[in-house]
Design an enzyme around this catalytic site. Structure first.
Site, PDB file in Angstrom:
ATOM      1  N   SER A  67       0.828  -1.196   0.142  1.00 36.11           N
ATOM      2  CA  SER A  67      -0.010   0.359   0.147  1.00 36.11           C
ATOM      3  C   SER A  67       0.709   1.275  -0.052  1.00 36.11           C
ATOM      4  O   SER A  67       0.399   2.156   0.137  1.00 36.11           O
ATOM      5  CB  SER A  67      -0.576   0.175   1.686  1.00 36.11           C
ATOM      6  OG  SER A  67      -0.168  -0.244   2.474  1.00 36.11           O
ATOM      7  N   HIS A 117      -2.939  -3.478  -6.283  1.00 37.19           N
ATOM      8  CA  HIS A 117      -3.035  -2.947  -5.042  1.00 37.19           C
ATOM      9  C   HIS A 117      -4.747  -3.028  -4.849  1.00 37.19           C
ATOM     10  O   HIS A 117      -6.135  -2.378  -5.017  1.00 37.19           O
ATOM     11  CB  HIS A 117      -2.731  -1.504  -4.797  1.00 37.19           C
ATOM     12  CG  HIS A 117      -3.216  -0.560  -3.440  1.00 37.19           C
ATOM     13  ND1 HIS A 117      -3.238   0.289  -2.774  1.00 37.19           N
ATOM     14  CD2 HIS A 117      -3.235  -1.282  -1.948  1.00 37.19           C
ATOM     15  CE1 HIS A 117      -3.416   0.532  -1.830  1.00 37.19           C
ATOM     16  NE2 HIS A 117      -3.243  -0.360  -1.259  1.00 37.19           N
ATOM     17  N   GLU A 124      -5.815  -0.849  -8.076  1.00 36.39           N
ATOM     18  CA  GLU A 124      -4.603  -0.037  -8.457  1.00 36.39           C
ATOM     19  C   GLU A 124      -3.860  -1.171  -9.285  1.00 36.39           C
ATOM     20  O   GLU A 124      -3.143  -2.221  -8.128  1.00 36.39           O
ATOM     21  CB  GLU A 124      -4.439   1.135  -8.088  1.00 36.39           C
ATOM     22  CG  GLU A 124      -4.843   2.186  -7.043  1.00 36.39           C
ATOM     23  CD  GLU A 124      -4.286   2.848  -6.284  1.00 36.39           C
ATOM     24  OE1 GLU A 124      -4.862   4.133  -6.331  1.00 36.39           O
ATOM     25  OE2 GLU A 124      -3.644   2.085  -5.157  1.00 36.39           O
ATOM     26  N   ASN A 180      -3.639   5.865  -1.919  1.00 38.66           N
ATOM     27  CA  ASN A 180      -3.677   6.150  -0.361  1.00 38.66           C
ATOM     28  C   ASN A 180      -2.955   7.538  -0.524  1.00 38.66           C
ATOM     29  O   ASN A 180      -2.672   8.320   0.694  1.00 38.66           O
ATOM     30  CB  ASN A 180      -2.844   5.543  -0.168  1.00 38.66           C
ATOM     31  CG  ASN A 180      -3.116   3.882  -0.003  1.00 38.66           C
ATOM     32  OD1 ASN A 180      -3.913   4.413   1.092  1.00 38.66           O
ATOM     33  ND2 ASN A 180      -2.863   2.943   0.614  1.00 38.66           N
TER      34      ASN A 180
HETATM   35  N1  3HC Z   1     -18.509 -10.755  -0.508  1.00 30.62           N
HETATM   36  C1  3HC Z   1     -19.506  -9.824  -1.255  1.00 30.62           C
HETATM   37  N2  3HC Z   1     -20.751  -8.879  -1.217  1.00 30.62           N
HETATM   38  C2  3HC Z   1     -20.277  -9.233   0.424  1.00 30.62           C
HETATM   39  C3  3HC Z   1     -19.672  -9.546   1.092  1.00 30.62           C
HETATM   40  C4  3HC Z   1     -18.988 -10.780   0.959  1.00 30.62           C
HETATM   41  N3  3HC Z   1     -18.364 -11.410   2.135  1.00 30.62           N
HETATM   42  N4  3HC Z   1     -20.190  -9.172   2.590  1.00 30.62           N
HETATM   43  C5  3HC Z   1     -20.792  -7.646   2.550  1.00 30.62           C
HETATM   44  N5  3HC Z   1     -20.768  -7.919   0.825  1.00 30.62           N
HETATM   45  C6  3HC Z   1     -21.431  -6.822   0.475  1.00 30.62           C
HETATM   46  C7  3HC Z   1     -22.365  -6.551   0.594  1.00 30.62           C
HETATM   47  O1  3HC Z   1     -23.804  -7.391  -0.040  1.00 30.62           O
HETATM   48  C8  3HC Z   1     -23.428  -5.811   0.186  1.00 30.62           C
HETATM   49  O2  3HC Z   1     -24.399  -5.414  -0.433  1.00 30.62           O
HETATM   50  P1  3HC Z   1     -25.285  -4.259  -1.387  1.00 30.62           P
HETATM   51  O3  3HC Z   1     -25.116  -3.099  -1.159  1.00 30.62           O
HETATM   52  O4  3HC Z   1     -25.988  -4.978  -2.748  1.00 30.62           O
HETATM   53  O5  3HC Z   1     -26.632  -4.946  -0.338  1.00 30.62           O
HETATM   54  C9  3HC Z   1     -22.010  -4.643   0.426  1.00 30.62           C
HETATM   55  O6  3HC Z   1     -21.023  -5.690   0.644  1.00 30.62           O
HETATM   56  C10 3HC Z   1     -21.590  -3.729   1.926  1.00 30.62           C
HETATM   57  O7  3HC Z   1     -22.225  -4.849   3.034  1.00 30.62           O
HETATM   58  P2  3HC Z   1     -23.194  -4.008   4.541  1.00 30.62           P
HETATM   59  O8  3HC Z   1     -23.567  -4.063   3.761  1.00 30.62           O
HETATM   60  O9  3HC Z   1     -22.991  -5.715   4.863  1.00 30.62           O
HETATM   61  O10 3HC Z   1     -22.006  -3.953   4.793  1.00 30.62           O
HETATM   62  P3  3HC Z   1     -22.165  -1.980   5.009  1.00 30.62           P
HETATM   63  O11 3HC Z   1     -23.140  -1.334   4.278  1.00 30.62           O
HETATM   64  O12 3HC Z   1     -22.160  -1.191   6.891  1.00 30.62           O
HETATM   65  O13 3HC Z   1     -20.951  -1.595   4.834  1.00 30.62           O
HETATM   66  C11 3HC Z   1     -18.508  -1.422   3.893  1.00 30.62           C
HETATM   67  C12 3HC Z   1     -19.250  -1.716   4.945  1.00 30.62           C
HETATM   68  C13 3HC Z   1     -18.614  -2.277   2.787  1.00 30.62           C
HETATM   69  C14 3HC Z   1     -17.237  -2.056   4.680  1.00 30.62           C
HETATM   70  C15 3HC Z   1     -18.310   0.077   4.083  1.00 30.62           C
HETATM   71  O14 3HC Z   1     -18.999   1.326   5.614  1.00 30.62           O
HETATM   72  C16 3HC Z   1     -17.514   1.052   3.477  1.00 30.62           C
HETATM   73  O15 3HC Z   1     -18.118   1.195   2.286  1.00 30.62           O
HETATM   74  N6  3HC Z   1     -16.118   1.158   3.951  1.00 30.62           N
HETATM   75  C17 3HC Z   1     -15.399   2.266   3.584  1.00 30.62           C
HETATM   76  C18 3HC Z   1     -14.493   1.057   3.529  1.00 30.62           C
HETATM   77  C19 3HC Z   1     -12.974   1.706   2.812  1.00 30.62           C
HETATM   78  O16 3HC Z   1     -12.866   2.395   2.225  1.00 30.62           O
HETATM   79  N7  3HC Z   1     -11.974   0.745   2.114  1.00 30.62           N
HETATM   80  C20 3HC Z   1     -10.819   1.872   2.198  1.00 30.62           C
HETATM   81  C21 3HC Z   1      -9.595   1.161   2.971  1.00 30.62           C
HETATM   82  S1  3HC Z   1      -8.374   1.811   2.888  1.00 30.62           S
HETATM   83  C22 3HC Z   1      -7.053   0.633   2.126  1.00 30.62           C
HETATM   84  O17 3HC Z   1      -8.114  -0.969   2.016  1.00 30.62           O
HETATM   85  C23 3HC Z   1      -6.047   0.267   1.260  1.00 30.62           C
HETATM   86  C24 3HC Z   1      -4.412   0.365   2.728  1.00 30.62           C
HETATM   87  O18 3HC Z   1      -4.270   0.134   1.527  1.00 30.62           O
HETATM   88  C25 3HC Z   1      -5.334   1.241   3.690  1.00 30.62           C
END
Ligand code: 3HC
Length: 292
Positions: free
Chosen positions: A119, A140, A152, A190
């Site tokens: 990352s 990524h 990415e 990032n």
């Molecule tokens: N497989 C497939 N689909 C799944 C799943 C799985 N294991 N788990 C959940 N889903 C689907 C759900 O069915 C739902 O789909 P829908 O909208 O079509 O119904 C969708 O994913 C969202 O799931 P949930 O409803 O259970 O969860 P939330 O609505 O609470 O969302 C979240 C959770 C997706 C984590 C949301 O809060 C989010 O997008 N948060 C931000 C995450 C983010 O910014 N990530 C990037 C971090 S930075 C990074 O990774 C880079 C690193 O280098 C630091």
């Protein structure tokens, strides 16, 4: 040549997600972990995520079983020798990554692509350490890997067009939306996201507002799915600290400098959700902001 045999090194939060989506896309997946305990933890993580997908009716139970059948595990690095691509998702430590790719380099076939899920480290530092710099790329993913659409795809000045295009097509075959990025620390996302998270911590240090209100501000004011402190706890404060240190080291710009509060939290083991405590306390039904 299509990528069909996928190797994943490391089955933590990211590696397990990468293995899951590769198998979901019909590929043959081999995961390498350092111990049987780590393999069991990784297998459980994949099982839990697929269970969630079944519950959310994204896949059937039959799909889940078929996906799991396509994933095998090993502790031997050499077993990855026949893979078309090896994606490393081990700890964010250049020495560990270089040791892995260095061991695999003489074992893998000519066509094998080495991809890193780093990352914040530069892909060039990994490409320069092997005899196939033209076949080393960044790939990524974002957490949670099964849900976030973006990948990415990163090329260095040495990456061949063929390796880049094969990796780009592979990302699409995984059902992701790839974007192309040059090899600079933090790539595209990032580079913007990390200073934002660090700035939120600096706001808290200055007493601008409470954890809850800063989170509420960004969620309700900007439509973000999570506020910055929820996101810090989700990514892991230890991970964010490590990324910030690497980026600060690279750019020497203040906006990448890890704030002292983040350092203190890491020292106290308040890594976020995975530790049960971070900016929020996760021991109850609902997360409660911590007194800091
Ligand atoms: N497989 C497939 N689909 C799944 C799943 C799985 N294991 N788990 C959940 N889903 C689907 C759900 O069915 C739902 O789909 P829908 O909208 O079509 O119904 C969708 O994913 C969202 O799931 P949930 O409803 O259970 O969860 P939330 O609505 O609470 O969302 C979240 C959770 C997706 C984590 C949301 O809060 C989010 O997008 N948060 C931000 C995450 C983010 O910014 N990530 C990037 C971090 S930075 C990074 O990774 C880079 C690193 O280098 C630091």
């Amino acid at each position: 040549m299509d990528i069909q045999k996928v190797g994943v090194a490391g089955c933590g939060l990211m590696g397990s997600g990468i293995a899951e989506i590769s198998a979901k896309a019909g590929m043959d997946v081999l995961v390498r972990e350092i111990s049987d305990e780590a393999i069991e933890a990784g297998r459980a993580r994949i099982g839990k995520s697929l269970g969630r997908a079944v519950k959310k009716e994204k896949i059937t139970e039959e799909d889940r079983d078929q996906i799991l059948e396509r994933i095998s595990f090993t502790t031997a690095i050499s077993d990855l020798a026949d893979r078309d691509i090896v994606i490393e998702a081990v700890v964010e430590d250049l020495e560990v990554k270089n040791e892995l790719f260095g061991t695999l380099d003489p074992l893998c076939g000519e066509g094998t692509i080495f991809a890193t899920n780093t990352s914040s480290l530069t892909v060039t530092d990994m490409a320069a350490a092997v005899n196939r710099p033209d076949r080393v790329v960044g790939l990524h993913f974002f957490n949670p890997v099964p849900v976030m659409k973006l990948v990415e795809v990163v090329r260095t000045i040495a990456t061949s067009d063929e390796a880049f295009e094969r990796t780009f097509a592979f990302a699409r075959a995984l059902g992701k939306e790839p974007i192309a990025a040059k090899d600079n620390s933090g790539f595209v996302v990032n580079l913007l996201l990390v200073p934002y998270m660090l700035d939120a911590i600096r706001q808290l240090e200055r007493g601008v507002a409470s954890i809850e209100d800063i989170d509420k501000g960004m969620m309700l004011g900007c439509g973000y799915p999570m506020g910055p402190f929820q996101l810090c706890d989700f990514v892991g404060n230890d991970t964010t600290y490590r990324i910030a240190e690497i980026m600060f080291d690279e750019y020497r710009e203040e906006r990448f400098a890890p704030p002292p509060l983040l350092k203190r939290m890491v020292a106290m083991g308040r890594y976020g959700r995975k530790a049960g405590k971070g900016f929020y306390d996760y021991s109850g039904d609902q997360p409660v902001p911590m007194e800091l």
